[in-house]
Write a protein that holds these residues in place. Structure first.
Motif, PDB file in Angstrom:
ATOM      1  N   MET A  64       0.925  -1.075   0.161  1.00  0.00           N
ATOM      2  CA  MET A  64       0.057   0.006  -0.103  1.00  0.00           C
ATOM      3  C   MET A  64       1.072   1.137   0.015  1.00  0.00           C
ATOM      4  O   MET A  64       0.690   2.344  -0.696  1.00  0.00           O
ATOM      5  N   ALA A  65       1.848   1.212   0.639  1.00  0.00           N
ATOM      6  CA  ALA A  65       2.520   2.510   0.508  1.00  0.00           C
ATOM      7  C   ALA A  65       3.384   2.564  -0.307  1.00  0.00           C
ATOM      8  O   ALA A  65       3.593   4.002  -1.141  1.00  0.00           O
ATOM      9  N   VAL A  66       3.829   1.627  -1.106  1.00  0.00           N
ATOM     10  CA  VAL A  66       4.490   1.808  -2.483  1.00  0.00           C
ATOM     11  C   VAL A  66       3.543   2.149  -3.626  1.00  0.00           C
ATOM     12  O   VAL A  66       3.835   3.046  -4.440  1.00  0.00           O
ATOM     13  N   SER A  67       2.228   1.587  -3.454  1.00  0.00           N
ATOM     14  CA  SER A  67       1.323   2.073  -4.368  1.00  0.00           C
ATOM     15  C   SER A  67       0.878   3.519  -4.254  1.00  0.00           C
ATOM     16  O   SER A  67       0.657   4.074  -5.293  1.00  0.00           O
ATOM     17  N   MET A  68       0.879   3.868  -3.008  1.00  0.00           N
ATOM     18  CA  MET A  68       0.614   5.263  -2.767  1.00  0.00           C
ATOM     19  C   MET A  68       1.702   6.248  -3.269  1.00  0.00           C
ATOM     20  O   MET A  68       1.475   7.480  -3.780  1.00  0.00           O
ATOM     21  N   MET A  69       2.893   5.802  -3.131  1.00  0.00           N
ATOM     22  CA  MET A  69       4.022   6.680  -3.574  1.00  0.00           C
ATOM     23  C   MET A  69       3.921   6.883  -5.113  1.00  0.00           C
ATOM     24  O   MET A  69       4.462   7.968  -5.740  1.00  0.00           O
ATOM     25  N   ILE A  70       3.911   5.579  -5.633  1.00  0.00           N
ATOM     26  CA  ILE A  70       3.897   5.616  -7.290  1.00  0.00           C
ATOM     27  C   ILE A  70       2.483   6.374  -7.876  1.00  0.00           C
ATOM     28  O   ILE A  70       2.509   7.244  -8.865  1.00  0.00           O
ATOM     29  N   GLY A  71       1.527   6.241  -7.228  1.00  0.00           N
ATOM     30  CA  GLY A  71       0.191   6.763  -7.675  1.00  0.00           C
ATOM     31  C   GLY A  71       0.362   8.349  -7.495  1.00  0.00           C
ATOM     32  O   GLY A  71      -0.767   8.922  -8.069  1.00  0.00           O
ATOM     33  N   SER A  72       1.157   8.866  -6.616  1.00  0.00           N
ATOM     34  CA  SER A  72       0.849  10.190  -6.375  1.00  0.00           C
ATOM     35  C   SER A  72       1.499  11.106  -7.488  1.00  0.00           C
ATOM     36  O   SER A  72       2.414  10.864  -8.011  1.00  0.00           O
TER      37      SER A  72
END
Length: 72
Positions: A64-72
């Motif tokens: 979830m942390a990686v997906s939020m960093m990539i998605g931002s």
């Protein structure tokens, strides 16, 4: 937008609930064991999930942390 209508935000809220409940249960175990029913029972169940599935929960938190960093 509310977390109820965004699936990623809903998953984040659930993960945070599980992690927080597990942490609080580790610090104050008698507090949660006395409230297994009713509204506080949700936190007891989340703590139990976090204790028993801790490797999977931690992997989900990292994903979830990686997906939020990539998605931002």
């Amino acid at each position: 937008m509310s977390a109820l209508f965004n699936f990623q935000s809903l998953l984040l809220v659930i993960l945070l609930l599980i992690c927080t409940s597990s942490y609080v249960h580790g610090i104050f175990p008698t507090f949660m064991n006395n409230h297994k029913q009713g509204f506080m029972g949700i936190f007891w169940k989340a703590a139990r999930i976090g204790e028993r599935l801790s490797p999977y929960i931690s992997i989900c938190c990292v994903v979830m942390a990686v997906s939020m960093m990539i998605g931002s």
